[in-house]
Design a protein around this motif. Structure first.
Motif, short mmCIF file in Angstrom:
data_model
loop_
_atom_site.label_atom_id
_atom_site.label_comp_id
_atom_site.label_asym_id
_atom_site.label_seq_id
_atom_site.Cartn_x
_atom_site.Cartn_y
_atom_site.Cartn_z
N LEU A 1 77.34 1.05 52.77
CA LEU A 1 78.33 2.00 52.24
C LEU A 1 78.41 1.87 50.73
O LEU A 1 78.50 0.75 50.20
CB LEU A 1 79.70 1.75 52.89
N LEU A 2 78.41 3.00 50.06
CA LEU A 2 78.58 3.07 48.61
C LEU A 2 79.87 3.82 48.31
O LEU A 2 80.05 4.95 48.76
CB LEU A 2 77.40 3.78 47.96
N ALA A 3 80.78 3.18 47.57
CA ALA A 3 82.05 3.79 47.19
C ALA A 3 82.13 3.87 45.67
O ALA A 3 81.87 2.88 44.98
CB ALA A 3 83.22 2.98 47.74
N VAL A 4 82.49 5.05 45.15
CA VAL A 4 82.55 5.29 43.71
C VAL A 4 83.93 5.84 43.38
O VAL A 4 84.42 6.77 44.03
CB VAL A 4 81.46 6.28 43.25
N GLY A 5 84.55 5.27 42.37
CA GLY A 5 85.85 5.75 41.92
C GLY A 5 86.34 4.94 40.74
O GLY A 5 86.00 3.76 40.60
N PRO A 6 87.15 5.54 39.86
CA PRO A 6 87.65 4.82 38.69
C PRO A 6 88.53 3.64 39.10
O PRO A 6 88.98 3.53 40.25
CB PRO A 6 88.45 5.88 37.93
N ALA A 7 88.80 2.78 38.15
CA ALA A 7 89.69 1.66 38.40
C ALA A 7 91.09 2.18 38.72
O ALA A 7 91.55 3.18 38.17
CB ALA A 7 89.74 0.75 37.17
N GLY A 8 91.76 1.52 39.64
CA GLY A 8 93.12 1.89 40.00
C GLY A 8 93.22 2.93 41.10
O GLY A 8 94.33 3.36 41.43
N THR A 9 92.11 3.34 41.69
CA THR A 9 92.16 4.36 42.75
C THR A 9 92.23 3.74 44.15
O THR A 9 92.27 4.47 45.14
CB THR A 9 90.95 5.29 42.67
N GLY A 10 92.21 2.41 44.24
CA GLY A 10 92.39 1.77 45.54
C GLY A 10 91.12 1.31 46.21
O GLY A 10 91.14 1.02 47.41
#
Length: 700
Positions: free
Chosen positions: A298-307
């Motif tokens: 699994l690859l998860a991408v998101g800015p810092a602070g998004t959980g």
């Protein structure tokens, strides 16, 4: 599977506490009542469902009911009422008409009782006519008025609530009878298999879900050979719920907070939203991950602070730690020292380079099968991204010193020794040559040492570059963390992934950021190597990397592709794909089977997700208005009068519906339209089943 609150009865002097949810973990509640009902949990329904659905207590959706449920309450009730009124009049007139028809037909034919009907015969005719008309009316007007949907929404809940309030004692008695009859007996398999004594021992003490899964797994192994059954019974009778415990003797995790179903290995992360973009089978259902999905990575991408850490990495780490305690998995969790990936008590081995209190070190060569492989993996981890073009020369240089050292001393060189060999220090090289001569291996490695000597001092010498990189690990803060001679901390070697271990690697990102980047690459590379080289793959091997921006190289990405068949998988978290070299972005997307986008990702990151998820057919409706020019003189005069009075011209409306291809999720939607606390995730199981992108609420 949710239970209502306590039932209040006028004929009872006490109030029963609310029944616990079947997925609650073992332990005791504040009111002293048991917090885990093993028989109910073990017997709870787990219907077959598509990947990603939390199956404990899941109720499959009927497509026809789902379509009817889209109708609002008042239009539904109004439509049902109108059809009921019309149906009533149709019943009244239809009954009389049908009865006359029957009487007339019987009289004309001159046969049967209808030729000269008596009172009883007339009653029979009336009943037949009523039955026929009622059947037709209910079938016709019930379908148009959607009476079954009204019954399901409003009448059935009222009746079930009334029955529940009037007969609580009978329901409790029924559960007790079912337990006695064995339908809720979690240890029925042991009794039937000749381990009744063990089953009796387990019934007399509190057994949690971790214990249950672990003991059931041991029982399945014992059944493979009847000779093992007596040994199984002996240990269960002696230790009860602690039988076949994890080597740490832990039977539960401290501060466990997620919803788990260890029978299926699922952890519930949130709820799939009831929106048209989600498949019908997932709408309003719990969203869960399990080894069958994690096995495709699994690859998860998101800015810092998004959980990403709190709502994905920590729950998955918790699930894999529980599965390790149950004897079904092993897990390695990598992240910064201050990342919230669970307390140290969750793990058997905590490696914290740079922390003098750390009890374990890291074996820099831990996953290698031979010295050349060990040197190659270490060289790739030491080089920064911008110097990967020199990786081949660096691998060769490291192999030219690691191989001779291992042959001479029967161990791998430590950081300081390796740095001295690469720098070409005369005393260290002379000692190595002497040791090789004593071991009788000098002739084998003489050419490697000579070539290394010729390279020393040149501007393009890769040994000097590697020595400078190793200097980042040869710091006082890391003293004893990478020892190979037995003088430092006990080193953890990644080759032990065939044991149910729980490992936490704490990277010194604040104090030594570049060293942390090298160590993350090294750990990920070693895990990929070790997971693929296991001979015993009965345990699922999971790796969770909280920040994978520095942990990946081309070798690691290729290794991730091969892990699907090795009963292993990785969970990689990134702030943005820009942190990766451009040459790795597309291969990484192709290597993982599950992709997860968090709110606020950059549009260029969203473009890769959007392209990977592709398009689907949607129905597009176009409404066109044109001036009305039809009709004769009267109609045209009417249109002129309407225009004079209202100021608007009469128009005709044409509606066109067609199927068009649209992106499942556009880059703009992913970047700007995702609500906080949500994510879009697509899934692929090891079996090949795929689930299109789901909008998931991860807020619990």
């Amino acid at each position: 599977m949710a239970h209502d609150g306590a039932h209040h009865h006028t004929d009872r002097t006490t109030t029963r506490p609310p029944a616990p949810m079947p997925h609650q973990r073992p332990g005791t509640r504040t009111d002293g009542a048991p917090a885990f009902d093993l028989p109910t949990w073990a017997a709870a329904p787990r219907p077959e469902a598509e990947p990603g659905v939390y199956r404990l207590g899941y109720r499959p959706i009927d497509p026809e009911r789902a379509e009817a449920a889209q109708v609002a309450a008042w239009p539904l009730l109004l439509r049902a009422g109108l059809n009921a009124v019309v149906g009533w009049f149709a019943y009244l007139y239809g009954t009389q008409l049908l009865m006359y028809v029957l009487v007339w037909f019987g009289g004309q034919a001159g046969i049967g009782p209808l030729a000269s009907p008596s009172e009883s015969e007339a009653m029979f005719t009336l009943l037949v006519a009523n039955a026929l008309v009622i059947g037709v009316v209910v079938k016709l007007f019930g379908r148009m008025g959607r009476w079954p949907e009204v019954w399901r929404r409003y009448v059935s809940p009222l009746l079930s609530r009334a029955v529940t309030q009037e007969q609580p004692a009978q329901a409790e008695e029924g559960v007790a009878v079912a337990q006695v009859a064995g339908r809720l007996d979690p240890w029925g398999g042991l009794r039937q298999g000749g381990a009744a004594e063990a089953a009796g021992r387990l019934e007399r003490e509190a057994v949690g879900d971790v214990d249950y899964v672990r003991i059931q797994r041991a029982w399945e192994s014992a059944q493979a050979d009847p000779a093992f059954v007596p040994a199984f019974v002996e240990q269960v009778v002696a230790r009860g719920g602690a039988a076949f415990a994890h080597p740490s003797e832990s039977r539960e995790l401290a501060d466990r907070g997620e919803r788990h179903d260890l029978l299926l290995g699922q952890v519930c992360l949130g709820t799939a939203q009831d929106v048209p973009k989600n498949p019908l089978s997932h709408r309003a259902a719990g969203f869960a991950l399990d080894p069958a999905l994690l096995g495709t990575s699994l690859l998860a991408v998101g800015p810092a602070g998004t959980g990403k850490t709190a709502r994905l990495a920590r729950p998955v780490a918790e699930a894999l730690c529980l599965q390790a305690l149950a004897g079904t998995a092993c897990v390695v969790v990598v992240g910064a020292a201050d990342a919230d990936l669970g307390p140290d008590a969750w793990y058997d081995v905590v490696i914290a380079p740079g922390d003098p209190a750390s009890a374990y070190g890291l074996d820099l060569y831990g996953a290698a099968q031979d010295p050349d492989e060990a040197a190659a993996r270490l060289a790739e981890a030491l080089l920064p991204d911008e110097l990967t073009a020199r990786a081949e020369n660096a691998r060769t240089a490291l192999q030219q010193v690691v191989g001779p050292f291992h042959a001479a001393y029967a161990r791998y060189p430590g950081v300081r020794e390796l740095r001295a060999l690469l720098a070409g220090e005369p005393d260290v090289l002379a000692a190595l040559v002497k040791a090789l001569g004593v071991a009788g291996r000098l002739a084998v490695f003489e050419r490697d040492l000579e070539h290394r000597e010729r390279q020393r001092g040149r501007a393009d010498d890769p040994g000097a570059l590697l020595a400078d990189r190793l200097a980042l690990l040869d710091r006082p803060a890391f003293e004893g963390a990478f020892a190979t001679d037995g003088t430092g901390r006990p080193p953890f070697a990644m080759r032990v992934l065939d044991h149910p271990l729980r490992v936490r690697v704490k990277l010194p990102e604040r104090s030594h950021p570049e060293a942390a980047r090298m160590l993350s690459r090294l750990v990920v590379g070693q895990f990929v190597q070790a997971a693929g080289a296991r001979t015993d793959r009965s345990l699922f091997a999971g790796l969770v990397v909280d920040d994978a921006s520095a942990a990946l190289d081309a070798t690691a990405v290729r290794g991730v592709q091969r892990m699907r068949g090795a009963n292993a998988g990785v969970v990689l978290l990134l702030r943005t794909l820009v942190d990766l070299p451009e040459a790795l972005r597309a291969p990484l997307f192709g290597a993982v089977g599950c992709r997860m986008a968090f709110p606020g990702i950059a549009p260029w990151d969203g473009r890769l997700f959007s392209e990977a998820w592709g398009t689907h057919l949607v129905q597009e409706t176009a409404v066109t208005h044109t001036p009305d020019t039809s009709g004769g003189v009267v109609r045209r005069a009417g249109r002129l009068g309407r225009r004079a009075l209202s100021g608007t011209a009469a128009q005709t409306e044409s509606v066109t519906t067609r199927d068009v291809e649209r992106l499942r999720w556009s880059p703009s939607d992913l970047a700007h339209a995702l609500p906080a606390g949500h994510a879009v995730v697509s899934l692929t199981a090891v079996s090949g089943e795929q689930v299109p992108p789901l909008l998931v609420d991860l807020r619990g």
